[in-house]
Design a protein around this motif. Sequence first.
Motif, PDB file in Angstrom:
ATOM      1  N   LEU A  31       0.833  -1.205   0.000  1.00 26.47           N
ATOM      2  CA  LEU A  31       0.000   0.000   0.000  1.00 26.47           C
ATOM      3  C   LEU A  31       0.865   1.251   0.000  1.00 26.47           C
ATOM      4  CD1 LEU A  31      -2.766   1.413   0.185  1.00 26.47           C
ATOM      5  CD2 LEU A  31      -2.577   1.226   2.680  1.00 26.47           C
ATOM      6  N   MET A  32       1.945   1.250   0.789  1.00 26.74           N
ATOM      7  CA  MET A  32       2.853   2.399   0.812  1.00 26.74           C
ATOM      8  C   MET A  32       3.384   2.696  -0.591  1.00 26.74           C
ATOM      9  SD  MET A  32       3.361   3.898   3.724  1.00 26.74           S
ATOM     10  CE  MET A  32       4.756   4.811   3.111  1.00 26.74           C
ATOM     11  N   ILE A  33       3.820   1.650  -1.276  1.00 21.99           N
ATOM     12  CA  ILE A  33       4.371   1.827  -2.623  1.00 21.99           C
ATOM     13  C   ILE A  33       3.282   2.313  -3.581  1.00 21.99           C
ATOM     14  CG2 ILE A  33       5.508   0.682  -4.569  1.00 21.99           C
ATOM     15  CD1 ILE A  33       7.215   0.892  -1.966  1.00 21.99           C
ATOM     16  N   ALA A  34       2.119   1.691  -3.522  1.00 21.82           N
ATOM     17  CA  ALA A  34       1.020   2.074  -4.413  1.00 21.82           C
ATOM     18  C   ALA A  34       0.590   3.521  -4.153  1.00 21.82           C
ATOM     19  CB  ALA A  34      -0.160   1.118  -4.245  1.00 21.82           C
ATOM     20  N   LEU A  35       0.531   3.930  -2.895  1.00 20.18           N
ATOM     21  CA  LEU A  35       0.181   5.321  -2.580  1.00 20.18           C
ATOM     22  C   LEU A  35       1.234   6.278  -3.124  1.00 20.18           C
ATOM     23  CD1 LEU A  35      -1.270   5.310   1.040  1.00 20.18           C
ATOM     24  CD2 LEU A  35      -2.286   6.369  -0.971  1.00 20.18           C
ATOM     25  N   GLY A  36       2.499   5.903  -2.974  1.00 26.04           N
ATOM     26  CA  GLY A  36       3.572   6.737  -3.505  1.00 26.04           C
ATOM     27  C   GLY A  36       3.471   6.876  -5.016  1.00 26.04           C
ATOM     28  N   ASP A  37       3.118   5.802  -5.685  1.00 28.40           N
ATOM     29  CA  ASP A  37       3.009   5.811  -7.149  1.00 28.40           C
ATOM     30  C   ASP A  37       1.747   6.517  -7.629  1.00 28.40           C
ATOM     31  OD1 ASP A  37       5.364   4.377  -7.311  1.00 28.40           O
ATOM     32  OD2 ASP A  37       4.376   2.448  -7.682  1.00 28.40           O
TER      33      ASP A  37
END
Length: 153
Positions: A31-37
Amino acid sequence: MNDWYSDSECQMAPPQASAFAYQLRFKQLQLMIALGDQGSLSKAAAVLNVTQPTATKMLAELEALARFKIYERKPRGMQITELGGEVLMFASRVLSEFDRMQAALDARRNGGIGELVVGAIIGAPDMIARAVTEMKQALLSIWLTTIMWCDRP
């Protein structure tokens, strides 16, 4: 006898992890990565194939676990906080290591002998290319990763 390796000459203790690491879930890192992207919770949820309320709950649990806000909620999406940027950096590393582990296991299952990581500054591409080509020809079953780095903007 426990599952950890031990003999008369060498003892390896089980790895120690913090309470944070024990409670952290793999999906929260994703989720952290997806939010960043993506920049928005609803888009990140879609990428992860979860509902937006589920993503909201996952982020709230992660922030409670970290004991600080990772993302600031803005009218037009999410903005990462300074500490959230640190979390994002570590989440990227952890997920990258899982990807490397999977690739290494796949390579070994298919007869590979291991991984060689070659790092170099940008100024040496010809030398690195020759060395990598020779290494790959000599060891056909090696998994080879090259990392090029430049300190100029």
